[in-house]
Scaffold this active site. Structure first.
Site, PDB file in Angstrom:
ATOM      1  N   HIS A   1      78.437 -40.039  56.672  1.00 38.01           N
ATOM      2  CA  HIS A   1      78.947 -41.349  57.088  1.00 38.01           C
ATOM      3  C   HIS A   1      78.656 -42.465  56.089  1.00 38.01           C
ATOM      4  O   HIS A   1      79.198 -43.557  56.211  1.00 38.01           O
ATOM      5  CB  HIS A   1      78.359 -41.742  58.456  1.00 38.01           C
TER       6      HIS A   1
ATOM      7  N   GLN B   1      71.954 -37.755  59.470  1.00 37.89           N
ATOM      8  CA  GLN B   1      73.213 -38.504  59.561  1.00 37.89           C
ATOM      9  C   GLN B   1      73.143 -39.726  60.473  1.00 37.89           C
ATOM     10  O   GLN B   1      73.737 -40.752  60.162  1.00 37.89           O
ATOM     11  CB  GLN B   1      74.330 -37.571  60.045  1.00 37.89           C
ATOM     12  N   GLU B   2      72.436 -39.623  61.603  1.00 39.92           N
ATOM     13  CA  GLU B   2      72.416 -40.742  62.536  1.00 39.92           C
ATOM     14  C   GLU B   2      71.043 -40.902  63.185  1.00 39.92           C
ATOM     15  O   GLU B   2      70.464 -39.910  63.649  1.00 39.92           O
ATOM     16  CB  GLU B   2      73.458 -40.552  63.654  1.00 39.92           C
TER      17      GLU B   2
ATOM     18  N   GLU C   1      80.375 -45.888  61.063  1.00 42.17           N
ATOM     19  CA  GLU C   1      80.285 -46.251  62.466  1.00 42.17           C
ATOM     20  C   GLU C   1      79.591 -47.587  62.696  1.00 42.17           C
ATOM     21  O   GLU C   1      79.227 -47.925  63.826  1.00 42.17           O
ATOM     22  CB  GLU C   1      79.568 -45.142  63.240  1.00 42.17           C
TER      23      GLU C   1
ATOM     24  N   ARG D   1      84.208 -40.465  67.485  1.00 39.19           N
ATOM     25  CA  ARG D   1      84.193 -39.869  66.151  1.00 39.19           C
ATOM     26  C   ARG D   1      83.960 -40.979  65.132  1.00 39.19           C
ATOM     27  O   ARG D   1      84.081 -42.170  65.437  1.00 39.19           O
ATOM     28  CB  ARG D   1      85.521 -39.158  65.830  1.00 39.19           C
ATOM     29  N   SER D   2      83.677 -40.594  63.898  1.00 40.05           N
ATOM     30  CA  SER D   2      83.422 -41.610  62.875  1.00 40.05           C
ATOM     31  C   SER D   2      84.679 -42.410  62.557  1.00 40.05           C
ATOM     32  O   SER D   2      84.618 -43.611  62.283  1.00 40.05           O
ATOM     33  CB  SER D   2      82.857 -40.969  61.609  1.00 40.05           C
TER      34      SER D   2
ATOM     35  N   LYS E   1      78.094 -41.289  73.370  1.00 45.67           N
ATOM     36  CA  LYS E   1      77.941 -41.795  72.007  1.00 45.67           C
ATOM     37  C   LYS E   1      79.143 -42.672  71.689  1.00 45.67           C
ATOM     38  O   LYS E   1      80.277 -42.202  71.722  1.00 45.67           O
ATOM     39  CB  LYS E   1      77.864 -40.646  71.003  1.00 45.67           C
TER      40      LYS E   1
END
Length: 400
Positions: free
Chosen positions: A145, A153-154, A195, A355-356, A377
Site C-alpha cells: 500500500h 502492511q497495516e 488507504e 479494498r485498497s 475494515k
C-alpha cells in the site's frame, strides 16, 4: 414488481485513480440500484479474476445482461446464479469478478429500493442496539500500500470497548490524528498510503511503538478500551525459494514467523492479526491459532479469499479463527453470504472488508450489519473510507 428490466455498466474512477466497473440495475416498478466494484493491491493467488474494466464490461454486456433481464431482483440467489451461468467458469474469468460483483450489489440495492427498506434489512440483518461491527481503522501502513514504509502492511486501530459505533468511528480518527502528532514529535515526515494511513519511513519495531503510544493516548481521552491489530500480508513477504519471510535485510523461517507473531500478540495485546503467514501454510496457521487464538482473532484473507472450499479446508485443520469477507474476491453477495454462514456454523468470526482501491459505494457497511459481523475494515480517513463509516453511523441512528 422486482423483475430486472435493464442493467447498465460503465467505467468510473476508484480511489487510486484507476478505472473500475459501476453497474446500474432498474426494475419494472422503478426500483433502482447502483454499485461499484473495488480493487485490491495485495491480492491472493486464489481470488476470483478481475478483468480490465473495459473487457469486463464488454463481456458482461454480451453474456450476463441478456440473462439478467426478467430475473427477480428480490431473489438475490437467482440474480447471482444468473451471473454464474453467464460466466461459466469457477473464478469469473469470463465476465470478470469486477462486473459480477457490481451487478450483484446493484441488484440488491434495486430490490431494497422497491421494498422501501434499508439494504441491511433486505439482506437479512437486524441491527440490535448495542451490537454493531467494530470498525478497524488503518492508521500506519506499508507493504503493497505504500513504498519505503513498514514491511507489515497495516497497523489497525481497534476500539473494542467503544459503547457505540459513532464513538468507535471517532476513536479511530483520533488514533490516526495521534499517530500524526507522534510522528511530528519524533521529526518523522510521512505521506499517506492507498488507504489514507500514514506511511512513514520507519522500521516495523518503531511503528509498533508509535501505534501503541497513539492508542494509549486516545484510550485515556475516550475512557474505553482501544487496542490495535495488524494485517501482516505475509504472502507478500514470503519468498518460496528461500522458504523465508523477508523483512528487508532480515529473514525469518516459517517457524520463526509463528514465534514472532505470537510474541507480538503477547507484547501488544493485539486484538486482531490478519494473514500472519503465507496463503498456503494451513499447518502453521493452525499452530499459531492454537497458541494465541484464545486471545485474539487470527484472520484469513489471502488464505481463504472468501471461498467456502478454502475455508472448509482451514476449518478441518483449525487454521485461523476468522475469515475476511470481500465480495469482489469471490464475485457475488450470495457467495459472500455462504462464506459467512459456513464460518458462523463453525465458530469462526467474519470480518467484512474494503479494498485498497475503493469507491464511495457503501454496500459493505450494510453487509456487516446484515451478517452481524464483529468487525468491519473500512479505513479511517478519505472520502471513499468515510463513506462507509458515516453509513454505519446512519444505520445505527436510524435503528434507534
Amino acid at each position: 414488481m422486482t423483475r430486472i428490466t435493464s442493467v447498465s455498466l460503465r467505467r468510473v474512477l476508484d480511489s487510486r485513480g484507476n478505472a473500475t466497473v459501476e453497474a446500474d440495475v432498474l426494475t419494472e416498478s422503478g426500483g433502482f440500484g447502483r454499485a461499484a466494484a473495488p480493487s485490491g493491491a495485495s491480492t491472493g493467488e486464489y481470488e476470483a479474476v478481475e478483468r480490465p474494466p473495459g473487457e469486463a464490461i464488454a463481456a458482461a454486456r454480451e453474456h450476463a445482461v441478456p440473462r439478467l433481464e426478467g430475473v427477480y431482483a428480490g431473489d438475490q440467489r437467482s440474480v447471482d446464479a444468473a451471473l454464474r451461468a453467464a460466466d461459466g467458469t469457477e473464478d469469473f474469468s469470463e465476465i470478470g469478478a469486477n462486473s459480477a460483483v457490481a451487478i450483484s450489489m446493484a441488484a440488491a440495492k434495486a430490490a431494497a429500493d422497491v421494498l422501501g427498506a434499508p439494504l441491511y434489512q433486505h439482506l437479512g440483518g437486524a441491527f440490535r442496539g448495542d451490537n454493531f461491527p467494530i470498525p478497524l481503522g488503518n492508521v500506519v501502513g506499508g507493504g503493497e500500500h505504500a513504498a519505503d514504509a513498514t514491511h507489515i502492511q497495516e497497523f489497525l486501530a481497534a476500539p473494542v470497548g467503544a459503547p457505540s459505533v459513532s464513538e468507535a468511528v471517532f476513536a479511530n480518527a483520533a488514533v490516526h490524528a495521534a499517530v500524526a502528532e507522534i510522528l511530528e514529535e519524533r521529526g518523522v515526515p510521512a505521506a499517506k498510503g492507498d488507504e489514507g494511513a500514514w506511511a512513514p519511513a520507519v522500521s516495523d519495531a518503531e511503528a509498533f511503538e508509535i501505534v501503541d503510544e497513539a492508542t494509549d493516548r486516545v484510550e485515556d481521552e475516550v475512557g474505553f478500551d482501544v487496542q490495535f491489530g495488524l494485517d501482516v500480508a505475509a504472502a507478500e513477504l514470503y519468498d518460496a525459494e528461500r522458504d523465508a519471510y523477508v523483512y528487508g535485510d532480515e529473514e525469518r523461517s516459517p517457524d520463526e514467523q509463528v514465534d514472532y507473531v505470537a510474541d507480538l500478540v503477547d507484547e501488544y495485546d493485539l486484538a486482531y492479526v490478519e494473514d500472519p503467514l503465507d496463503e498456503n501454510d494451513y499447518e502453521r496457521f493452525a499452530e499459531l491459532t492454537e497458541r494465541v487464538g484464545d486471545r485474539t482473532l487470527i484472520c484469513g484473507d489471502d488464505l481463504f479469499v472468501t471461498n467456502v472450499d478454502r475455508l472448509q479446508e482451514g476449518i478441518d485443520v483449525g487454521a485461523a479463527n476468522s475469515i475476511l469477507i470481500k465480495p469482489n474476491q469471490i464475485g457475488t453477495l450470495s457467495d459472500a453470504f455462504d462464506a459467512v454462514e459456513l464460518a458462523e456454523r463453525n465458530g469462526y468470526g467474519s470480518v467484512i472488508s474494503h479494498r485498497s482501491g475503493e469507491t464511495e459505494d457503501t454496500t459493505i457497511a450494510h453487509l456487516a450489519v446484515a451478517t452481524d459481523a464483529p468487525f468491519i475494515k473500512t479505513g479511517t480517513v478519505g472520502g471513499e473510507r468515510t463513506a462507509k463509516l458515516n453509513e454505519l453511523i446512519r444505520i445505527a441512528d436510524d435503528a434507534v
